[in-house]
Design a protein around this motif. Structure first.
Motif, PDB file in Angstrom:
ATOM      1  N   VAL A  60       0.639  -1.187  -0.021  1.00 10.89           N
ATOM      2  CA  VAL A  60       0.084   0.175  -0.057  1.00 10.89           C
ATOM      3  C   VAL A  60       0.898   1.345  -0.032  1.00 10.89           C
ATOM      4  O   VAL A  60       2.129   1.147   0.419  1.00 10.89           O
ATOM      5  N   ASP A  61       0.435   2.282  -0.622  1.00 13.43           N
ATOM      6  CA  ASP A  61       1.074   3.755  -0.384  1.00 13.43           C
ATOM      7  C   ASP A  61       0.480   4.354   0.931  1.00 13.43           C
ATOM      8  O   ASP A  61      -0.575   3.853   1.292  1.00 13.43           O
ATOM      9  N   VAL A  62       1.340   5.051   1.370  1.00 14.94           N
ATOM     10  CA  VAL A  62       1.038   5.922   2.650  1.00 14.94           C
ATOM     11  C   VAL A  62       1.515   7.248   2.547  1.00 14.94           C
ATOM     12  O   VAL A  62       2.496   7.740   1.864  1.00 14.94           O
ATOM     13  N   VAL A  63       0.611   8.576   2.697  1.00 15.43           N
ATOM     14  CA  VAL A  63       0.771   9.602   2.904  1.00 15.43           C
ATOM     15  C   VAL A  63       0.512  10.191   4.132  1.00 15.43           C
ATOM     16  O   VAL A  63      -0.376   9.609   4.849  1.00 15.43           O
ATOM     17  N   ARG A  64       1.016  11.411   4.386  1.00 22.57           N
ATOM     18  CA  ARG A  64       0.609  12.167   5.718  1.00 22.57           C
ATOM     19  C   ARG A  64      -0.488  13.265   5.161  1.00 22.57           C
ATOM     20  O   ARG A  64      -0.599  13.913   4.271  1.00 22.57           O
ATOM     21  N   THR A  65      -1.628  13.256   5.704  1.00 25.02           N
ATOM     22  CA  THR A  65      -2.873  14.345   5.619  1.00 25.02           C
ATOM     23  C   THR A  65      -2.214  15.556   5.923  1.00 25.02           C
ATOM     24  O   THR A  65      -1.439  15.668   6.917  1.00 25.02           O
ATOM     25  N   LEU A  86      -0.477  13.071  -6.690  1.00 29.52           N
ATOM     26  CA  LEU A  86      -1.282  14.326  -6.911  1.00 29.52           C
ATOM     27  C   LEU A  86      -2.539  13.976  -6.222  1.00 29.52           C
ATOM     28  O   LEU A  86      -3.224  13.205  -6.749  1.00 29.52           O
ATOM     29  N   ILE A  87      -3.323  14.773  -5.245  1.00 20.45           N
ATOM     30  CA  ILE A  87      -4.032  14.476  -4.523  1.00 20.45           C
ATOM     31  C   ILE A  87      -5.291  15.610  -4.434  1.00 20.45           C
ATOM     32  O   ILE A  87      -4.845  16.860  -3.994  1.00 20.45           O
ATOM     33  N   VAL A  95      -3.761  10.822  -8.301  1.00 20.83           N
ATOM     34  CA  VAL A  95      -3.272  10.167  -9.610  1.00 20.83           C
ATOM     35  C   VAL A  95      -1.820   9.982  -9.054  1.00 20.83           C
ATOM     36  O   VAL A  95      -1.191  10.846  -8.605  1.00 20.83           O
ATOM     37  N   GLU A  96      -1.204   9.005  -9.419  1.00 19.87           N
ATOM     38  CA  GLU A  96       0.112   8.814  -9.446  1.00 19.87           C
ATOM     39  C   GLU A  96       1.167   9.170 -10.339  1.00 19.87           C
ATOM     40  O   GLU A  96       0.667   9.114 -11.566  1.00 19.87           O
ATOM     41  N   GLU A 123       3.950  14.726  -2.097  1.00 18.54           N
ATOM     42  CA  GLU A 123       2.810  14.709  -2.340  1.00 18.54           C
ATOM     43  C   GLU A 123       2.186  16.095  -2.694  1.00 18.54           C
ATOM     44  O   GLU A 123       2.500  16.985  -1.919  1.00 18.54           O
ATOM     45  N   LEU A 124       1.422  16.254  -3.700  1.00 18.29           N
ATOM     46  CA  LEU A 124       0.990  17.524  -4.123  1.00 18.29           C
ATOM     47  C   LEU A 124      -0.518  17.415  -3.862  1.00 18.29           C
ATOM     48  O   LEU A 124      -1.166  16.669  -4.397  1.00 18.29           O
ATOM     49  N   HIS A 125      -0.972  18.488  -3.215  1.00 23.24           N
ATOM     50  CA  HIS A 125      -2.316  18.553  -3.083  1.00 23.24           C
ATOM     51  C   HIS A 125      -3.039  19.872  -3.775  1.00 23.24           C
ATOM     52  O   HIS A 125      -2.568  20.939  -3.817  1.00 23.24           O
TER      53      HIS A 125
END
Length: 136
Positions: A60-65, A86-87, A95-96, A123-125
């Protein structure tokens, strides 16, 4: 440090199934809530533990909110290669994306300072085209 392969339990399989159905990143609490609503009796600590193990295994991928929580999603496009996300901050669409130029820049910066084996996360928001105000 040698790691022991994670045993494939019913709980882990159930968590993997739910995560595999997600199109956006969700926190462990969100995933636990989804499991509860499906009628799966999996404890919150078990969800946390399995998600962490799945992230370490590259499942799984993991990102920080933005508020600092870990959020998880199944690796998309059947790739376990290094990538970024890109979130959409409104709907969570993800999108990866790859940044070959960025990877070279990071390697050069690290080498300039005598570092190697540098790990990073980008991570781009923003707002996806569906959520962005019209007229843009």
């Amino acid at each position: 440090m040698t790691t022991t392969p994670q045993r494939r339990t019913r709980q882990r399989a159930t968590i993997a199934e739910v995560v595999g159905e997600l199109s956006e990143f969700r926190t462990a609490q969100d995933i636990h809530d989804l499991l509860r609503h499906r009628g799966d009796a999996v404890g919150l600590a078990t969800v946390y533990r399995n998600l962490q193990a799945m992230a370490e295994a590259g499942e799984v991928d993991v990102v920080r909110t933005p508020d600092g929580q870990a959020a998880y999603r199944a690796c998309g496009e059947a790739t376990h290669e290094h990538h970024h996300h890109l979130i959409c901050r409104a709907c969570g669409r993800t999108v990866e994306v790859g940044f070959e130029g960025l990877e070279r820049l990071i390697d050069a910066i690290a080498a300039d300072h005598g570092f190697s084996e540098v790990q990073h996360s980008v991570e781009l928001h923003g707002l996806c085209s569906d959520c962005a105000p019209s007229g843009r």
